[in-house]
Design a protein around this motif. Structure first.
Motif, PDB file in Angstrom:
ATOM      1  N   THR A 375      59.732  43.217  36.391  1.00  0.00           N
ATOM      2  CA  THR A 375      58.302  42.989  36.604  1.00  0.00           C
ATOM      3  C   THR A 375      57.596  42.919  35.261  1.00  0.00           C
ATOM      4  N   PRO A 376      56.990  41.796  34.907  1.00  0.00           N
ATOM      5  CA  PRO A 376      56.323  41.704  33.596  1.00  0.00           C
ATOM      6  C   PRO A 376      55.204  42.733  33.469  1.00  0.00           C
ATOM      7  N   ALA A 377      55.150  43.364  32.329  1.00  0.00           N
ATOM      8  CA  ALA A 377      54.054  44.302  32.061  1.00  0.00           C
ATOM      9  C   ALA A 377      52.769  43.518  31.835  1.00  0.00           C
ATOM     10  N   PRO A 378      51.633  44.091  32.194  1.00  0.00           N
ATOM     11  CA  PRO A 378      50.362  43.390  31.948  1.00  0.00           C
ATOM     12  C   PRO A 378      50.199  43.065  30.468  1.00  0.00           C
ATOM     13  N   ALA A 379      49.814  41.833  30.179  1.00  0.00           N
ATOM     14  CA  ALA A 379      49.599  41.433  28.785  1.00  0.00           C
ATOM     15  C   ALA A 379      48.369  42.143  28.233  1.00  0.00           C
ATOM     16  N   PRO A 380      48.395  42.547  26.970  1.00  0.00           N
ATOM     17  CA  PRO A 380      47.212  43.207  26.399  1.00  0.00           C
ATOM     18  C   PRO A 380      46.049  42.236  26.298  1.00  0.00           C
ATOM     19  N   GLN A 381      44.849  42.777  26.362  1.00  0.00           N
ATOM     20  CA  GLN A 381      43.665  41.955  26.168  1.00  0.00           C
ATOM     21  C   GLN A 381      43.617  41.490  24.719  1.00  0.00           C
ATOM     22  N   ARG A 382      42.904  40.412  24.462  1.00  0.00           N
ATOM     23  CA  ARG A 382      42.822  39.941  23.079  1.00  0.00           C
ATOM     24  C   ARG A 382      42.019  40.927  22.227  1.00  0.00           C
ATOM     25  N   THR A 383      41.151  41.709  22.872  1.00  0.00           N
ATOM     26  CA  THR A 383      40.378  42.725  22.176  1.00  0.00           C
ATOM     27  C   THR A 383      40.288  43.964  23.050  1.00  0.00           C
ATOM     28  N   SER A 384      40.511  45.113  22.455  1.00  0.00           N
ATOM     29  CA  SER A 384      40.322  46.377  23.159  1.00  0.00           C
ATOM     30  C   SER A 384      39.238  47.166  22.434  1.00  0.00           C
ATOM     31  N   VAL A 385      38.199  47.525  23.156  1.00  0.00           N
ATOM     32  CA  VAL A 385      37.115  48.318  22.584  1.00  0.00           C
ATOM     33  C   VAL A 385      37.149  49.696  23.236  1.00  0.00           C
ATOM     34  N   LEU A 386      37.630  50.675  22.494  1.00  0.00           N
ATOM     35  CA  LEU A 386      37.647  52.061  22.952  1.00  0.00           C
ATOM     36  C   LEU A 386      36.447  52.745  22.311  1.00  0.00           C
ATOM     37  N   GLY A 387      35.289  52.408  22.840  1.00  0.00           N
ATOM     38  CA  GLY A 387      34.043  52.787  22.189  1.00  0.00           C
ATOM     39  C   GLY A 387      33.804  54.275  22.116  1.00  0.00           C
ATOM     40  N   TYR A 388      34.165  55.006  23.159  1.00  0.00           N
ATOM     41  CA  TYR A 388      33.948  56.450  23.152  1.00  0.00           C
ATOM     42  C   TYR A 388      34.893  57.131  22.156  1.00  0.00           C
ATOM     43  N   SER A 389      36.134  56.652  22.089  1.00  0.00           N
ATOM     44  CA  SER A 389      37.114  57.220  21.159  1.00  0.00           C
ATOM     45  C   SER A 389      36.874  56.771  19.730  1.00  0.00           C
ATOM     46  N   GLY A 390      36.219  55.635  19.552  1.00  0.00           N
ATOM     47  CA  GLY A 390      35.961  55.135  18.206  1.00  0.00           C
ATOM     48  C   GLY A 390      37.084  54.305  17.636  1.00  0.00           C
ATOM     49  N   TYR A 391      37.693  53.438  18.466  1.00  0.00           N
ATOM     50  CA  TYR A 391      38.714  52.510  17.979  1.00  0.00           C
ATOM     51  C   TYR A 391      38.461  51.126  18.580  1.00  0.00           C
ATOM     52  N   VAL A 392      38.714  50.103  17.778  1.00  0.00           N
ATOM     53  CA  VAL A 392      38.657  48.714  18.237  1.00  0.00           C
ATOM     54  C   VAL A 392      39.955  48.041  17.821  1.00  0.00           C
ATOM     55  N   VAL A 393      40.570  47.307  18.747  1.00  0.00           N
ATOM     56  CA  VAL A 393      41.814  46.599  18.469  1.00  0.00           C
ATOM     57  C   VAL A 393      41.560  45.104  18.605  1.00  0.00           C
ATOM     58  N   LEU A 394      41.825  44.355  17.527  1.00  0.00           N
ATOM     59  CA  LEU A 394      41.707  42.899  17.534  1.00  0.00           C
ATOM     60  C   LEU A 394      43.114  42.312  17.523  1.00  0.00           C
ATOM     61  N   ARG A 395      43.352  41.275  18.341  1.00  0.00           N
ATOM     62  CA  ARG A 395      44.686  40.681  18.438  1.00  0.00           C
ATOM     63  C   ARG A 395      44.606  39.166  18.299  1.00  0.00           C
ATOM     64  N   ALA A 396      45.646  38.615  17.666  1.00  0.00           N
ATOM     65  CA  ALA A 396      45.826  37.168  17.575  1.00  0.00           C
ATOM     66  C   ALA A 396      47.329  36.931  17.546  1.00  0.00           C
ATOM     67  N   GLY A 397      47.917  36.596  18.685  1.00  0.00           N
ATOM     68  CA  GLY A 397      49.373  36.507  18.755  1.00  0.00           C
ATOM     69  C   GLY A 397      49.977  37.866  18.492  1.00  0.00           C
ATOM     70  N   ASP A 398      50.901  37.936  17.526  1.00  0.00           N
ATOM     71  CA  ASP A 398      51.481  39.243  17.192  1.00  0.00           C
ATOM     72  C   ASP A 398      50.726  39.941  16.060  1.00  0.00           C
ATOM     73  N   LEU A 399      49.635  39.325  15.593  1.00  0.00           N
ATOM     74  CA  LEU A 399      48.800  39.944  14.568  1.00  0.00           C
ATOM     75  C   LEU A 399      47.825  40.903  15.246  1.00  0.00           C
ATOM     76  N   ARG A 400      47.727  42.118  14.705  1.00  0.00           N
ATOM     77  CA  ARG A 400      46.930  43.152  15.359  1.00  0.00           C
ATOM     78  C   ARG A 400      46.282  44.053  14.321  1.00  0.00           C
ATOM     79  N   ALA A 401      44.966  44.254  14.458  1.00  0.00           N
ATOM     80  CA  ALA A 401      44.229  45.184  13.607  1.00  0.00           C
ATOM     81  C   ALA A 401      43.682  46.304  14.472  1.00  0.00           C
ATOM     82  N   VAL A 402      43.906  47.545  14.043  1.00  0.00           N
ATOM     83  CA  VAL A 402      43.359  48.714  14.744  1.00  0.00           C
ATOM     84  C   VAL A 402      42.330  49.346  13.815  1.00  0.00           C
TER      85      VAL A 402
END
Length: 747
Positions: A375-402
């Motif tokens: 069963t394929p795992a859900p693909a990550p969103q192109r952007t994750s905003v964890l605003g309460y925790s204070g983290y933002v994740v930007l994605r472009a293919g396999d490139l990822r900034a946390v």
């Protein structure tokens, strides 16, 4: 007589250690179990407990069978071999913090594990000897943290219960002597009593939370203890309070550290199993528990690790996700785990989990295991905003900034928050490209504060070499998030001056980042240092151009658009955990710092991932407010709130343009779009026509150029427009939202 100290208790309450905690004799232990009829010594008490105790959350028998003949079993035997020789059970040779950890007794339980695996009595005998020595000598041990007893404190009582309670099931019917068995049980009971007395009111942090979960655990495994019901009641109250106040709505734990988040989640996971088997089962249905697993999934990289943010280790959450699937009856977590575990590892972990007595639930779990790998795992969103925790994740293919954009968080003893904000790590080509210091090998490490927690070990801008204050005053702008581009902007005042950072990630190939740092109005008044950290050494390849390349040829080109004449360059070396690209482990190895110093707080840094030993041919030119980045076949022109890409291999033709909170979007001086109010807009050239995507905050009038046929579609609906002499047609977006406009021309 209670031994109550009058001095300040430091991180915990004033000392509350008495004989009912640390000197429990046989008679006291029998009374603790309600003085059962016919029980008058340890042997008869042991027989009574054997027939009535419940199974622990994670039983050792299943675990032993799951790892038998596996590498994990070899590791157990290596650890147990150390017990066959002398051990100083006081731990006096350990440092200030390590001495506390030594008395968690994690080093002792491999004796039981090895005995279960091999049946060799020498391992059990070593366990017995060292346990009895420890019980006899523990009251003589002193620590160096003021107000914190080495043995009887929150993490000590939690960790010993976590390690020793599962052994009780197998040791009660083992050759272990009655004396040693009594010492084991009295240690657990004394720890539970201490924890119950200590945690009579809520306080933030991981100590109380994990302690409460083991208090619930022992109350369920040994329900005949006279105090079990009161322990369970207090434990559930504290757990509920922590889920409310210590877990953010986005699922992150209060301290914002993946390592401590996982520690708390593992404890809550155990409590949920206990509650499902012996309680109401409500804990496993708590929405915050599901959110805590989702938080891990948002931060995990394509390689299966979570960066060592704050005082964290590099974490691999796959096994935790699989157990979460078991606890929460959630197949998504199992399929997520399966993408990072080999079939053998997946089967091994699943085999450790005891069958549910509820046949319907066990059937669902069996079905989940059978389908998880396929069963394929859900693909990550192109952007994750964890605003309460204070983290933002930007994605472009396999490139990822946390990106870290959260507050400094207090702690029971020492804060686990690092002295950096708006810093980030960057991953690509399945390896770290920009990394940070992360958590230390030990809190006794002499460089714990000066390197691991310091801004020096992070990708950030320092001011006058000082450390960031705990009051950061962090704020972020609304995120720009499109198929083509993601732009994060944040501000803080933790260095005593206003600082801003914008991180823009281009999602279309060639994909790269532009990081803009600014400190307006302070030129010449301070010294600013931009720090960039990589796993491999930096080498200079041009004026303010540097490259770091790994042994496999993947690397990162860094170009800074400032003046080389006014910028001092320094390279330094520190230490950080380097994640293994194959196995879920990380070793401490060099971390290489590139430091750029100047008396202006403005830095514009272009970060270009690449493969191959040669640096890519990229030039960066700044002209007033426009930055031109030339990759050879594509040219990007970047302003403060817009981005235009043209393709040289297509005759300098427009590829796309985007702007955020703009009234006009132009390509090399030629207007493409106008608006009566600030909007976000994307323009893509297709078959000679522009397709526009416009996000407006309300009713808004816009102007576009249209062809001779005048055909325009708004969200797919043909609309009539009238052009003026210059070819501009006006159109009204009727209300707030995202609108697609087809039919505009690029004149």
């Amino acid at each position: 007589m209670k031994e109550i100290a009058t001095q300040s208790a430091g991180p915990e309450k004033a000392r509350h250690i008495d004989g009912r905690i640390n000197r429990i004799g046989t008679g006291d232990l029998i009374k603790a179990f309600g003085s059962p009829s016919g029980v008058d010594d340890l042997a008869t008490l042991r027989a009574f407990v054997a027939g009535r105790m419940r199974r622990p959350a994670w039983p050792l028998r299943e675990w032993t069978e799951a790892i038998r003949s596996r590498p994990a079993a070899d590791a157990v035997l290596i650890d147990a071999t150390a017990l066959l020789s002398g051990v100083d059970v006081t731990g006096t040779e350990h440092g200030r913090s390590r001495r506390y950890g030594f008395h968690y007794l994690d080093w002792l339980v491999p004796g039981v594990h090895a005995w279960l695996l091999t049946g060799e009595g020498r391992y059990l005998e070593a366990f017995e000897k060292h346990l009895e020595d420890w019980v006899e000598q523990r009251d003589s041990v002193t620590g160096e943290w003021p107000g914190l007893d080495v043995i009887w404190y929150s993490l000590g009582t939690w960790a010993r219960c976590r390690s020793l309670l599962p052994t009780l099931e197998v040791l009660t019917a083992s050759p272990l002597s009655d004396r040693a068995w009594g010492g084991l049980v009295s240690t657990l009971v004394g720890g539970a009593r201490w924890a119950y007395d200590e945690h009579d009111a809520f306080r933030h942090g991981n100590w109380q939370l994990v302690c409460a979960t083991e208090l619930l655990h022992i109350s369920a495994v040994l329900p005949d203890l006279a105090e079990a019901a009161s322990w369970a009641e207090r434990a559930r109250l504290r757990i509920d309070e922590h889920l409310l106040l210590d877990v953010y709505p986005d699922g992150g734990h209060y301290e914002r550290s993946p390592g401590y988040h996982k520690m708390c989640l593992t404890s809550l996971q155990l409590a949920a199993v206990v509650d499902s088997r012996y309680g109401s089962g409500e804990l496993a249905r708590h929405p915050k528990l599901t959110a805590m697993y989702d938080w891990l999934r948002e931060l995990v990289s394509p390689n299966g690790w979570i960066p060592h943010l704050q005082d964290s280790h590099v974490e691999w959450p796959a096994r935790s996700l699989l157990r979460g699937s078991y606890v929460l009856d959630n197949p998504v977590l199992a399929s997520s785990a399966a993408q990072w575990l080999s079939p053998e590892e997946f089967a091994e972990e699943a085999a450790m989990l005891p069958a549910w007595t509820d046949t319907a639930r066990q059937a669902r779990w069996t079905s989940t295991l059978a389908s998880a790998v396929s069963t394929p795992a859900p693909a990550p969103q192109r952007t994750s905003v964890l605003g309460y925790s204070g983290y933002v994740v930007l994605r472009a293919g396999d490139l990822r900034a946390v990106i870290n954009c959260g507050p400094h968080i207090e702690h029971e003893l020492e804060s686990h928050s690092h002295r950096a904000v708006l810093d980030f790590v960057l991953e690509g080509q399945h390896r770290p490209l920009l990394w940070e210091a992360g958590g230390p090998p030990s809190y006794d490490d002499p460089e714990y504060l000066s390197w691991y927690q310091s801004g020096r070990g992070h990708n950030t801008v320092l001011v006058d070499g000082q450390e960031l204050s705990t009051d950061r005053v962090v704020s972020t702008d609304p995120l720009v998030d499109t198929d083509l581009l993601a732009v994060f902007t944040g501000r803080h005042q933790g260095n005593g001056v206003p600082q801003a950072r914008t991180i823009a990630m281009v999602r279309e190939e060639p994909s790269y980042l532009v990081v803009t740092d600014s400190t307006p109005g302070l030129d010449g008044q301070h010294t600013f240092r931009a720090c960039w950290q990589a796993l491999d050494p930096w080498r200079q390849v041009g004026p303010l151009a540097f490259d770091t390349t790994g042994p496999d040829g993947s690397g990162l080109l860094l170009l800074e658009a400032g003046d080389p004449e006014t910028t001092a360059v320094e390279t330094l070396e520190g230490t950080a955990r380097r994640p293994d690209l194959v196995r879920p482990e990380a070793r401490y190895e060099p971390l290489h710092t590139l430091a750029l110093d100047r008396d202006r707080g403005a830095f514009t840094t272009v970060l270009v991932p690449h493969t191959g030993t040669e640096s890519p041919s990229v030039t960066v030119v700044r002209s007033w407010a426009t930055l031109t980045i030339d990759h050879g076949h594509t040219v990007d022109r970047v302003g403060t709130n817009h981005w235009v890409r043209t393709r040289r291999d297509a005759g300098e033709q427009l590829s796309w343009a985007t702007g955020w909170q703009v009234r006009e979007l132009a390509d090399r001086g030629r207007p493409l779009f106008r608006s009566a109010a600030p909007v976000d807009v994307e323009a893509t050239l297709r078959d000679g026509r522009l397709q526009l995507a416009v996000t407006a905050s309300g009713r808004c009038r816009i102007w576009i150029r249209v062809g001779q046929d005048g055909e325009v579609r708004l969200n797919g609906v043909p609309v009539t427009t009238v052009s003026d002499e210059a070819g501009w047609a006006d159109l009204t977006l009727p209300y707030a939202g995202r609108w697609t406009i087809e039919g505009a021309t690029h004149a």
